[in-house]
Motif scaffolding. Structure first.
Motif, short mmCIF file in Angstrom:
data_model
loop_
_atom_site.label_atom_id
_atom_site.label_comp_id
_atom_site.label_asym_id
_atom_site.label_seq_id
_atom_site.Cartn_x
_atom_site.Cartn_y
_atom_site.Cartn_z
N GLU A 239 -58.00 8.58 -48.14
CA GLU A 239 -58.02 9.29 -46.86
C GLU A 239 -57.89 10.79 -47.11
OE1 GLU A 239 -55.37 8.04 -43.39
OE2 GLU A 239 -54.37 9.87 -44.10
N ALA A 240 -58.48 11.57 -46.20
CA ALA A 240 -58.24 13.02 -46.15
C ALA A 240 -57.65 13.33 -44.78
CB ALA A 240 -59.53 13.79 -46.36
N HIS A 241 -56.66 14.18 -44.74
CA HIS A 241 -56.09 14.57 -43.45
C HIS A 241 -55.53 15.98 -43.52
CE1 HIS A 241 -52.28 12.41 -45.04
NE2 HIS A 241 -52.06 13.70 -45.13
N ASP A 242 -55.01 16.45 -42.37
CA ASP A 242 -54.49 17.81 -42.24
C ASP A 242 -55.51 18.84 -42.73
OD1 ASP A 242 -52.21 16.87 -41.13
OD2 ASP A 242 -50.93 17.18 -42.86
N ILE A 243 -56.74 18.72 -42.21
CA ILE A 243 -57.79 19.66 -42.58
C ILE A 243 -57.58 20.96 -41.81
CG2 ILE A 243 -60.28 20.08 -42.63
CD1 ILE A 243 -60.66 17.04 -42.67
N ARG A 244 -57.30 22.02 -42.54
CA ARG A 244 -57.08 23.33 -41.93
C ARG A 244 -58.20 24.27 -42.37
NH1 ARG A 244 -51.81 21.64 -43.41
NH2 ARG A 244 -50.26 21.80 -41.72
N THR A 245 -58.68 25.09 -41.44
CA THR A 245 -59.73 26.05 -41.77
C THR A 245 -59.45 27.38 -41.09
OG1 THR A 245 -61.12 25.48 -39.85
CG2 THR A 245 -61.45 24.19 -41.87
N ARG A 246 -59.97 28.42 -41.67
CA ARG A 246 -59.95 29.74 -41.06
C ARG A 246 -61.10 30.54 -41.66
NH1 ARG A 246 -57.38 33.70 -44.40
NH2 ARG A 246 -56.33 32.80 -46.21
N HIS A 247 -61.59 31.52 -40.92
CA HIS A 247 -62.66 32.35 -41.47
C HIS A 247 -62.18 33.78 -41.63
CE1 HIS A 247 -63.59 33.97 -37.40
NE2 HIS A 247 -63.40 32.74 -36.99
N ALA A 248 -62.66 34.42 -42.69
CA ALA A 248 -62.33 35.81 -42.99
C ALA A 248 -63.60 36.48 -43.48
CB ALA A 248 -61.23 35.89 -44.05
N GLY A 249 -64.25 37.22 -42.59
CA GLY A 249 -65.53 37.80 -42.96
C GLY A 249 -66.54 36.70 -43.20
N ARG A 250 -67.27 36.79 -44.31
CA ARG A 250 -68.29 35.78 -44.61
C ARG A 250 -67.71 34.56 -45.30
NH1 ARG A 250 -69.17 39.92 -48.30
NH2 ARG A 250 -70.68 40.82 -46.89
N VAL A 251 -66.43 34.56 -45.62
CA VAL A 251 -65.79 33.47 -46.34
C VAL A 251 -65.01 32.59 -45.38
CG1 VAL A 251 -64.09 32.93 -48.13
CG2 VAL A 251 -65.63 34.86 -48.43
N ILE A 252 -65.01 31.27 -45.63
CA ILE A 252 -64.11 30.39 -44.91
C ILE A 252 -63.13 29.77 -45.90
CG2 ILE A 252 -65.80 29.88 -43.13
CD1 ILE A 252 -66.19 27.12 -44.39
N PHE A 253 -61.89 29.63 -45.47
CA PHE A 253 -60.86 29.01 -46.30
C PHE A 253 -60.59 27.62 -45.76
CE2 PHE A 253 -60.29 33.50 -47.09
CZ PHE A 253 -59.94 33.55 -48.43
N VAL A 254 -60.62 26.65 -46.65
CA VAL A 254 -60.44 25.25 -46.29
C VAL A 254 -59.32 24.66 -47.12
CG1 VAL A 254 -61.51 22.97 -46.16
CG2 VAL A 254 -62.91 25.03 -45.82
N GLU A 255 -58.42 23.94 -46.48
CA GLU A 255 -57.41 23.19 -47.23
C GLU A 255 -57.17 21.85 -46.53
OE1 GLU A 255 -53.03 24.45 -46.09
OE2 GLU A 255 -54.17 26.25 -46.64
N PHE A 256 -56.92 20.83 -47.33
CA PHE A 256 -56.65 19.51 -46.76
C PHE A 256 -55.87 18.67 -47.76
CE2 PHE A 256 -60.78 19.28 -48.83
CZ PHE A 256 -60.74 18.10 -49.54
N HIS A 257 -55.27 17.58 -47.25
CA HIS A 257 -54.54 16.64 -48.08
C HIS A 257 -55.46 15.47 -48.42
CE1 HIS A 257 -50.36 18.07 -46.43
NE2 HIS A 257 -51.15 19.07 -46.82
#
Length: 311
Positions: A239-257
């Motif tokens: 399973e994957a969960h707690d998917i968090r995202t944010r964008h900063a300029g042209r880059v997106i930051f992704v983190e998940f468990h």
């Protein structure tokens, strides 16, 4: 925990910088044409159009500086990079637009209180029209390539130019109408309408930039692509969960468990992470991915109720 960023951004940065330099050059040419048109006609409406282009020139320089700063690599004090510098440029552009609107209102009020004769030679209107065509072509270029390059500063600059094109059309029509009808007060009234229009543009620019500065999540289309990438490349995980995202300029930051069987070796779990990250490099090269490995008993423990079953 693993983390990997795309190594494909150098070309993007070079292309963004070239577009920003192009914006400066286009703004200089357009400003010269519009000021010449104003000098020939003595129209407050054309003055407001020229003044907005002066703001475009200042904004183009701001975009160029922001892109140059944003491409600097991460350092000890900015460990996630300098990508948000582009949002500061867009905010600055919004503020400049507001200042231009205030100057236009002041000039229009003066013209209403002290009416001035209009001289409308065809060459003046033609020069302003040519400037508008140039702005329209460049606005399309900036928005088109700015979206491809994921540059909020370039897209904001292009949208601002679109507004400039619309107001230029209105100004030309209004100046012609004022001359034909003899209703000289139409000219400053039109200038005030231009001021209101660019005030709205400035608000849109600032609002859009603040969403990025406040770490707003990516849109649903990109989120769906992200989830599909994880599902297609996480064989062996649960399973994957707690998917968090944010964008900063042209880059997106992704983190998940990522939940894996409790008896799985670290080596095997790390191999799954590598496979997912390599897929992101191919399908979403603008993403910086961080994956946190969890044992099987942590399944269905999502903080955001976004469990993504993988087995």
């Amino acid at each position: 925990m693993t983390e990997k960023a795309s190594n494909k951004t150098k070309t993007v940065r070079l292309s963004s910088r070239q577009l920003a330099i192009g914006s400066v050059l286009v703004a200089i040419v357009v400003l010269a044409l519009k000021y010449a048109a104003y000098a020939m006609t003595n129209s407050v409406g054309l003055y407001s159009d020229a003044l907005e282009t002066l703001i475009n020139l200042a904004a183009a320089f701001a975009v160029l500086i922001a892109l140059r700063l944003g491409e600097k690599p991460a350092d000890q004090n900015h460990q996630f990079g300098h990508h948000k510098a582009e949002y500061l440029s867009a905010v600055a552009e919004g503020v400049l637009v507001v200042l231009a609107a205030i100057a236009i209102f002041m000039e229009a009020y003066e013209a209403l209180m002290h009416p001035r004769d209009l001289s409308v030679p065809i060459i003046g209107l033609v020069l302003n029209g040519l400037a508008g065509v140039g702005n329209a072509l460049w606005a399309f270029t900036l928005v088109h390539f700015g979206r491809k390059l994921r540059s909020p500063a370039l897209v904001a600059d292009g949208k601002h130019l679109y507004t400039d094109v619309v107001t230029s059309i209105g100004v030309l029509a209004g100046v012609g109408l004022a001359k034909v009808t003899g209703l000289i007060w139409l000219d400053p009234l039109l200038a005030m309408c231009v001021g209101v229009s660019i005030l709205f543009t400035g608000w849109q620019l600032i609002r859009g930039s603040l969403s990025g500065l406040m770490d707003e999540a990516i849109d649903q289309e990109e989120l769906q692509q992200l989830r599909e990438t994880i599902m297609a490349n996480a064989e062996g995980a649960i399973e994957a969960h707690d998917i968090r995202t944010r964008h900063a300029g042209r880059v997106i930051f992704v983190e998940f468990h990522l939940v894996v069987p409790s008896k799985m070796t670290v080596y095997a779990a790390h191999a799954i992470c590598d496979r997912i990250e390599e897929a992101f490099q191919q399908e979403m090269p603008h993403a910086v991915v961080t994956i946190h490995i969890e044992p099987e008993y942590m399944a269905n423990e999502s903080e955001f109720d976004d469990n993504l079953p993988l087995d």
